[in-house]
Design a protein around this motif. Structure first.
Motif, mmCIF file in Angstrom:
data_model
loop_
_atom_site.group_PDB
_atom_site.id
_atom_site.type_symbol
_atom_site.label_atom_id
_atom_site.label_comp_id
_atom_site.label_asym_id
_atom_site.label_seq_id
_atom_site.Cartn_x
_atom_site.Cartn_y
_atom_site.Cartn_z
ATOM 1 N N ARG A 195 0.842 -1.200 0.000
ATOM 2 C CA ARG A 195 0.000 0.000 0.000
ATOM 3 C C ARG A 195 0.877 1.250 0.000
ATOM 4 N N VAL A 196 0.627 2.133 -0.949
ATOM 5 C CA VAL A 196 1.339 3.410 -1.045
ATOM 6 C C VAL A 196 0.496 4.469 -0.350
ATOM 7 N N THR A 197 1.112 5.162 0.612
ATOM 8 C CA THR A 197 0.382 6.191 1.372
ATOM 9 C C THR A 197 0.955 7.589 1.192
ATOM 10 N N CYS A 198 2.133 7.686 0.511
ATOM 11 C CA CYS A 198 2.744 8.998 0.343
ATOM 12 C C CYS A 198 3.653 8.992 -0.882
ATOM 13 N N ILE A 199 3.983 10.188 -1.357
ATOM 14 C CA ILE A 199 4.862 10.338 -2.517
ATOM 15 C C ILE A 199 5.855 11.470 -2.266
ATOM 16 N N LYS A 200 6.906 11.492 -3.062
ATOM 17 C CA LYS A 200 7.802 12.645 -3.152
ATOM 18 C C LYS A 200 7.739 13.113 -4.594
ATOM 19 N N ARG A 201 7.735 14.429 -4.776
ATOM 20 C CA ARG A 201 7.620 15.000 -6.120
ATOM 21 C C ARG A 201 8.906 15.668 -6.553
ATOM 22 N N GLN A 202 8.978 15.912 -7.872
ATOM 23 C CA GLN A 202 10.091 16.671 -8.414
ATOM 24 C C GLN A 202 10.053 18.082 -7.850
ATOM 25 N N ASP A 203 11.143 18.773 -8.031
ATOM 26 C CA ASP A 203 11.261 20.172 -7.634
ATOM 27 C C ASP A 203 10.043 20.957 -8.128
ATOM 28 N N ARG A 204 9.506 21.793 -7.281
ATOM 29 C CA ARG A 204 8.318 22.592 -7.626
ATOM 30 C C ARG A 204 8.547 23.477 -8.848
ATOM 31 N N TRP A 234 -7.524 4.978 -15.996
ATOM 32 C CA TRP A 234 -6.304 5.526 -15.417
ATOM 33 C C TRP A 234 -6.612 6.901 -14.845
ATOM 34 N N ASN A 235 -6.020 7.216 -13.712
ATOM 35 C CA ASN A 235 -6.230 8.529 -13.102
ATOM 36 C C ASN A 235 -4.981 8.998 -12.377
ATOM 37 N N ASP A 236 -5.038 10.177 -11.816
ATOM 38 C CA ASP A 236 -3.886 10.788 -11.146
ATOM 39 C C ASP A 236 -4.023 10.811 -9.630
ATOM 40 N N ASN A 237 -4.634 9.786 -9.040
ATOM 41 C CA ASN A 237 -4.848 9.755 -7.598
ATOM 42 C C ASN A 237 -3.552 9.839 -6.794
ATOM 43 N N LEU A 238 -2.452 9.379 -7.354
ATOM 44 C CA LEU A 238 -1.183 9.425 -6.622
ATOM 45 C C LEU A 238 -0.808 10.858 -6.260
ATOM 46 N N LEU A 239 -1.130 11.807 -7.124
ATOM 47 C CA LEU A 239 -0.772 13.203 -6.870
ATOM 48 C C LEU A 239 -1.530 13.802 -5.694
ATOM 49 N N SER A 240 -2.618 13.160 -5.279
ATOM 50 C CA SER A 240 -3.377 13.664 -4.116
ATOM 51 C C SER A 240 -2.834 13.140 -2.789
ATOM 52 N N LEU A 241 -1.882 12.199 -2.843
ATOM 53 C CA LEU A 241 -1.312 11.663 -1.603
ATOM 54 C C LEU A 241 -0.368 12.687 -0.956
ATOM 55 N N PRO A 242 -0.226 12.624 0.362
ATOM 56 C CA PRO A 242 0.681 13.563 1.047
ATOM 57 C C PRO A 242 2.151 13.266 0.730
ATOM 58 N N GLU A 243 2.992 14.250 0.983
ATOM 59 C CA GLU A 243 4.430 14.082 0.822
ATOM 60 C C GLU A 243 4.971 13.130 1.875
ATOM 61 N N CYS A 244 5.937 12.308 1.498
ATOM 62 C CA CYS A 244 6.589 11.388 2.443
ATOM 63 C C CYS A 244 7.563 12.170 3.316
#
Length: 109
Positions: A26-35, A99-109
């Protein structure tokens, strides 16, 4: 759990020498590229306080069948899959037949 060199834990469960059991992580958080980046790219996926993997490691794990990954938001499951886009492979959730972009709604790790 197996400690990884980058400090994250491997969601695969080691059963015996050289044998791994496929885990549905289960994935609960993500890290994103530089803003300042021109697009919102995910660099890491994780489970808060338990493990953190690079996007490349998750893609490899999905493609070779060693693990599956999913999100669970408000009781709704979204399976994470690999999409081959114009700029290379990336991960997205697949739920309710699309397919959707639900991952982008997860909080930052």
């Amino acid at each position: 759990m197996i400690e990884r060199g980058d400090g994250g834990r491997d969601p695969a469960v080691f059963l015996s020498v050289g044998v791994f059991h496929t885990v549905d992580a289960r994935v609960t958080c993500i890290k994103r590229q530089d803003r300042n980046s021109s697009f919102e790219g995910i660099t890491h996926l994780g489970n808060q306080g338990n493990w953190l993997w690079t996007r490349a490691d998750v893609i490899t794990s999905i493609e070779n069948g060693s693990n599956t990954f999913h999100t669970l938001v408000d009781g709704n499951r979204g399976d994470i899959g690999v999409v081959d886009g114009p700029n290379g492979k990336y991960v997205r959730t697949y739920a309710d037949g699309k397919w959707n972009d639900n991952l982008l709604s997860l909080p930052e790790c």
